[in-house]
Design a protein around this motif. Structure first.
Motif, PDB file in Angstrom:
ATOM      1  N   TYR B 165       1.155  -1.450  -0.030  1.00 24.60           N
ATOM      2  CA  TYR B 165       0.228   0.035  -0.283  1.00 24.60           C
ATOM      3  C   TYR B 165       0.973   1.306   0.011  1.00 24.60           C
ATOM      4  CZ  TYR B 165      -2.755   3.718   1.919  1.00 24.60           C
ATOM      5  OH  TYR B 165      -3.239   5.211   2.091  1.00 24.60           O
ATOM      6  N   PHE B 169       0.684   3.836  -2.489  1.00 29.15           N
ATOM      7  CA  PHE B 169       0.566   5.529  -2.416  1.00 29.15           C
ATOM      8  C   PHE B 169       1.485   6.580  -2.711  1.00 29.15           C
ATOM      9  CE2 PHE B 169       0.801   9.420   0.409  1.00 29.15           C
ATOM     10  CZ  PHE B 169      -0.833   9.372   0.918  1.00 29.15           C
ATOM     11  N   LYS B 194      -6.295   1.963  -0.701  1.00 29.09           N
ATOM     12  CA  LYS B 194      -6.569   2.065   1.260  1.00 29.09           C
ATOM     13  C   LYS B 194      -7.539   0.923   2.249  1.00 29.09           C
ATOM     14  CE  LYS B 194      -5.968   3.975   4.484  1.00 29.09           C
ATOM     15  NZ  LYS B 194      -4.389   3.368   5.463  1.00 29.09           N
ATOM     16  N   ARG B 198      -7.467  -2.094   3.810  1.00 29.39           N
ATOM     17  CA  ARG B 198      -8.151  -2.613   5.366  1.00 29.39           C
ATOM     18  C   ARG B 198      -8.359  -3.571   5.632  1.00 29.39           C
ATOM     19  NH1 ARG B 198      -9.889   3.219   7.772  1.00 29.39           N
ATOM     20  NH2 ARG B 198      -9.081   4.332   5.968  1.00 29.39           N
ATOM     21  N   LYS B 225       2.163  -1.266  13.108  1.00 32.75           N
ATOM     22  CA  LYS B 225       1.394  -0.735  11.934  1.00 32.75           C
ATOM     23  C   LYS B 225       2.217  -0.540  10.444  1.00 32.75           C
ATOM     24  CE  LYS B 225      -2.766  -0.022  10.655  1.00 32.75           C
ATOM     25  NZ  LYS B 225      -2.598  -1.179   8.759  1.00 32.75           N
ATOM     26  N   ASP B 227       1.208   0.776   7.110  1.00 27.01           N
ATOM     27  CA  ASP B 227       1.599   2.100   6.698  1.00 27.01           C
ATOM     28  C   ASP B 227       2.263   2.838   7.794  1.00 27.01           C
ATOM     29  OD1 ASP B 227      -0.267   3.973   5.693  1.00 27.01           O
ATOM     30  OD2 ASP B 227      -1.989   3.776   6.274  1.00 27.01           O
ATOM     31  N   THR B 229       1.980   5.798   6.014  1.00 28.82           N
ATOM     32  CA  THR B 229       1.817   7.326   4.908  1.00 28.82           C
ATOM     33  C   THR B 229       1.059   8.365   5.651  1.00 28.82           C
ATOM     34  OG1 THR B 229      -0.243   6.382   4.641  1.00 28.82           O
ATOM     35  CG2 THR B 229       1.664   6.095   2.931  1.00 28.82           C
ATOM     36  N   SER B 230       0.598   8.285   7.419  1.00 28.33           N
ATOM     37  CA  SER B 230      -0.188   8.539   7.701  1.00 28.33           C
ATOM     38  C   SER B 230       0.657   9.614   8.937  1.00 28.33           C
ATOM     39  CB  SER B 230      -0.873   8.262   9.042  1.00 28.33           C
ATOM     40  OG  SER B 230      -0.857   7.178   9.885  1.00 28.33           O
ATOM     41  N   THR B 231       1.944   9.132   8.687  1.00 29.82           N
ATOM     42  CA  THR B 231       3.640   9.692   9.885  1.00 29.82           C
ATOM     43  C   THR B 231       4.039  10.460   9.490  1.00 29.82           C
ATOM     44  OG1 THR B 231       3.730   7.413  10.259  1.00 29.82           O
ATOM     45  CG2 THR B 231       1.932   8.106  12.153  1.00 29.82           C
ATOM     46  N   ALA B 232       4.222  10.218   7.702  1.00 32.45           N
ATOM     47  CA  ALA B 232       5.743  10.173   7.040  1.00 32.45           C
ATOM     48  C   ALA B 232       5.253  11.433   6.556  1.00 32.45           C
ATOM     49  CB  ALA B 232       6.740   9.062   6.498  1.00 32.45           C
ATOM     50  N   PRO B 233       6.363  12.547   6.585  1.00 33.15           N
ATOM     51  CA  PRO B 233       5.822  13.599   5.262  1.00 33.15           C
ATOM     52  C   PRO B 233       6.009  12.806   3.860  1.00 33.15           C
ATOM     53  CG  PRO B 233       7.309  13.591   6.378  1.00 33.15           C
ATOM     54  CD  PRO B 233       6.933  12.942   6.987  1.00 33.15           C
TER      55      PRO B 233
END
Lengths: 236, 236
Positions: B165, B169, B194, B198, B225, B227, B229-233
């Motif tokens: 994923y 992205f 996504k 999930r 976790k 994924d 992408t929610s934390t890395a710019p």
């Protein structure tokens, strides 16, 4: 031990579980608003607080599940009582998911703070989150008071949340088309909007549980789905 | 009616519920692969079939829930037996969610067919979906055979799905930055990726239920976790 005594013991157990649900609901409501507020003001400290508080929400779900299993094993509830306990477990599961989405939003706050592109979407996202938080509050009130009418009202209001999401989806598309530099922040903002929309779906599921308990069946018709972005081509 | 007799009746009930779970799992596995295949080949007829079949999946979840409530009320199972039934309900709930994601992917097939921009991501998405489908197959086998080791293997493999994923992205971001005309289809493709990611999370939840039943507790550590992408710019 007479029948009356057994019933009362069950009622006390159930009351204790309801109290845990309300406590869990309070934490989740706070998480929603804090995550939205942290996002709007780029408050990384508040976002961090949301991340840390999620463990308490998860812990409450485990407590409620264990307690439910204990009560079922000990009291062998039937019919309405059993339905009630199973429904409390489902509500706890939905609350936990809403808490997860709040945590996910909080995680993205740090990223958005770093991208440096300030798009004026924080307020709109906060309004959407506020709407979901009010729905959750009413869904839990409906649960405690066995108020099917209020629960139905919550289900209806989810359409507004879906419409807010649709409007934001289109808005983000235009931002991205205007300027490639907007693409990365918009992907994150879009995810946040989608997470809030999904929170609404879980709150709706809680309201449906209330109706199930009161009426003894789930609402017959699948509700109209207000998120049209998956079926309508986006022409910008 | 002696104790032995009661135990056997419970076992028969449980076996019937397991059969329903396997049937539901089979439908969900088919939905995953058909949705991915419909997407890759832009086969709107196959996508329509996935949409229609989702009702059968939802119906099976309701049957399993009713049956579980009936068995609990009738047999008053305790300890391991009760844990098993509650776990079957959780698995059904997760299967239903995976089915919903497959439905959501099928819905977007029509939109993507209309946008006319053919990006070569269908095969990569299908591979990712295939990985999730294999995980689901193993998770259900682990459930039936009470195989905690296989369940743990499924949980570990979810990291691969998360990494797939993440790679997609980033790929979608570059497509969008290259050409604004790619933005709309990429938003949909990204959603699909996504959704598959999930699905992997829900399959992981099923595997965790297996471990819970076998070991009597949920895995102690929250899994890593994958994924990010929610934390890395995202720098493209």
């Amino acid at each position: 031990m007479d029948e009356q005594h057994i019933t009362s013991a069950f009622d006390r157990d159930l009351e204790a579980m309801q109290a845990q649900i309300m406590k869990m609901g309070g934490l989740v409501e706070a998480a929603i608003m804090e995550a939205a507020s942290a996002l709007e003001t780029r408050d990384e400290e508040l976002a961090q607080k949301v991340l840390e508080n999620d463990a308490a929400i998860d812990g409450l779900e485990e407590i409620i599940n264990s307690e439910a299993a204990r009560v079922i094993a000990l009291r062998s509830p039937t019919a309405v009582d059993l339905r009630l306990i199973l429904s409390v477990m489902k509500i706890a599961s939905n609350l936990e998911r809403v808490g997860d989405y709040a945590k996910n939003i909080a995680k993205r706050t740090g990223v958005l703070a770093q991208t440096g592109h300030i798009l004026d979407s924080g307020a709109a996202l906060r309004r959407m989150a506020r709407e979901v938080e009010l729905m959750l509050k009413d869904a839990l009130d409906a649960h405690v008071q066995r108020d099917a009418e209020l629960a139905q009202d919550v289900i209806n209001r989810d359409l507004d949340v879906d419409q807010m999401y649709n409007a934001m989806f289109r808005e983000f598309l235009t931002y991205m088309m205007e300027n490639p530099q907007n693409i990365t922040p918009c992907m994150h903002l879009h995810f946040i909007a989608k997470n809030i929309e999904r929170m609404g779906d879980h709150v709706t599921a809680i309201a449906e549980q209330v109706i199930y308990v009161v009426a003894g069946e789930t609402p017959a018709e699948e509700r109209v789905k207000g998120d049209t972005t998956s079926t309508a081509p986006q022409e910008g």
